[in-house]
Design a protein around this motif. Structure first.
Motif, PDB file in Angstrom:
ATOM      1  N   LEU A 151       8.153   8.005   4.493  1.00  0.00           N
ATOM      2  CA  LEU A 151       7.130   7.243   3.790  1.00  0.00           C
ATOM      3  C   LEU A 151       7.705   6.807   2.458  1.00  0.00           C
ATOM      4  O   LEU A 151       8.417   7.565   1.794  1.00  0.00           O
ATOM      5  CB  LEU A 151       5.880   8.094   3.558  1.00  0.00           C
ATOM      6  N   HIS A 152       7.386   5.594   2.052  1.00  0.00           N
ATOM      7  CA  HIS A 152       7.824   5.094   0.750  1.00  0.00           C
ATOM      8  C   HIS A 152       7.197   5.987  -0.322  1.00  0.00           C
ATOM      9  O   HIS A 152       6.004   6.272  -0.289  1.00  0.00           O
ATOM     10  CB  HIS A 152       7.378   3.644   0.580  1.00  0.00           C
ATOM     11  N   ASN A 153       8.012   6.459  -1.271  1.00  0.00           N
ATOM     12  CA  ASN A 153       7.518   7.454  -2.229  1.00  0.00           C
ATOM     13  C   ASN A 153       6.497   6.908  -3.223  1.00  0.00           C
ATOM     14  O   ASN A 153       5.761   7.678  -3.817  1.00  0.00           O
ATOM     15  CB  ASN A 153       8.665   8.168  -2.954  1.00  0.00           C
ATOM     16  N   ARG A 154       6.386   5.613  -3.407  1.00  0.00           N
ATOM     17  CA  ARG A 154       5.354   5.067  -4.297  1.00  0.00           C
ATOM     18  C   ARG A 154       4.202   4.440  -3.519  1.00  0.00           C
ATOM     19  O   ARG A 154       3.051   4.670  -3.832  1.00  0.00           O
ATOM     20  CB  ARG A 154       5.953   4.042  -5.249  1.00  0.00           C
ATOM     21  N   CYS A 155       4.528   3.661  -2.491  1.00  0.00           N
ATOM     22  CA  CYS A 155       3.485   2.925  -1.747  1.00  0.00           C
ATOM     23  C   CYS A 155       2.904   3.751  -0.600  1.00  0.00           C
ATOM     24  O   CYS A 155       1.847   3.428  -0.084  1.00  0.00           O
ATOM     25  CB  CYS A 155       4.068   1.642  -1.162  1.00  0.00           C
ATOM     26  N   HIS A 156       3.613   4.785  -0.180  1.00  0.00           N
ATOM     27  CA  HIS A 156       3.213   5.632   0.951  1.00  0.00           C
ATOM     28  C   HIS A 156       3.060   4.839   2.246  1.00  0.00           C
ATOM     29  O   HIS A 156       2.222   5.154   3.084  1.00  0.00           O
ATOM     30  CB  HIS A 156       1.947   6.442   0.642  1.00  0.00           C
ATOM     31  N   THR A 157       3.859   3.779   2.390  1.00  0.00           N
ATOM     32  CA  THR A 157       3.876   3.022   3.639  1.00  0.00           C
ATOM     33  C   THR A 157       4.994   3.567   4.515  1.00  0.00           C
ATOM     34  O   THR A 157       5.987   4.105   4.018  1.00  0.00           O
ATOM     35  CB  THR A 157       4.106   1.515   3.383  1.00  0.00           C
ATOM     36  N   TRP A 186      -1.096   8.540  13.944  1.00  0.00           N
ATOM     37  CA  TRP A 186       0.255   8.382  13.395  1.00  0.00           C
ATOM     38  C   TRP A 186       1.044   7.368  14.208  1.00  0.00           C
ATOM     39  O   TRP A 186       1.741   6.523  13.654  1.00  0.00           O
ATOM     40  CB  TRP A 186       0.989   9.718  13.362  1.00  0.00           C
TER      41      TRP A 186
END
Length: 124
Positions: A35-41, A18
């Motif tokens: 975390l970005h909710n679509r890209c998970h970045t 992490w």
């Protein structure tokens, strides 16, 4: 402490992964990142206290702990462990994000369980 044969259950491995993924290089930066909710970045900044609390409570339920952990659970553990390690109040309040003269920090110290400093520990 025994190393886990499964990387996903090893706390040290998970933390290192992490830390690298979130690019945590500043020791004063938040370890809890959104975390970005679509890209998970991983996004910059830290999670707000309500989100952190919700995550900790959900994980406690998932782990079937038998009690309901909240955002105060890690803060209480940090304060107690730091005090037991012999750190002074100034260090503890900085680590936990309390104002140095805060009276509230006292409520985060767990009472000693009576065994670590018990005179009979070496006898029994």
């Amino acid at each position: 402490m025994r190393r886990s044969s499964r990387p996903w259950t090893a706390p040290t491995r998970a933390w290192r992964a992490w830390k690298e993924e979130a690019n945590l290089t500043d020791p004063d930066d938040s370890a809890y990142k959104p975390l970005h909710n679509r890209c998970h970045t991983v996004m910059p900044g830290g999670l707000d206290p309500e989100t952190r609390g919700d995550a900790i409570t959900r994980l406690g339920k998932w782990a079937e702990l038998g009690f309901r952990p909240t955002w105060h659970s890690p803060r209480r553990g940090l304060a107690t462990s730091s005090k037991r390690a012999g750190n002074d109040r100034k260090v503890i309040t900085k680590q936990g994000g309390w104002v140095e003269k805060s009276a509230a920090v006292e409520g985060y110290f767990e009472e000693d369980d009576g065994w670590e400093e018990n005179a009979l520990v070496k006898v029994l």
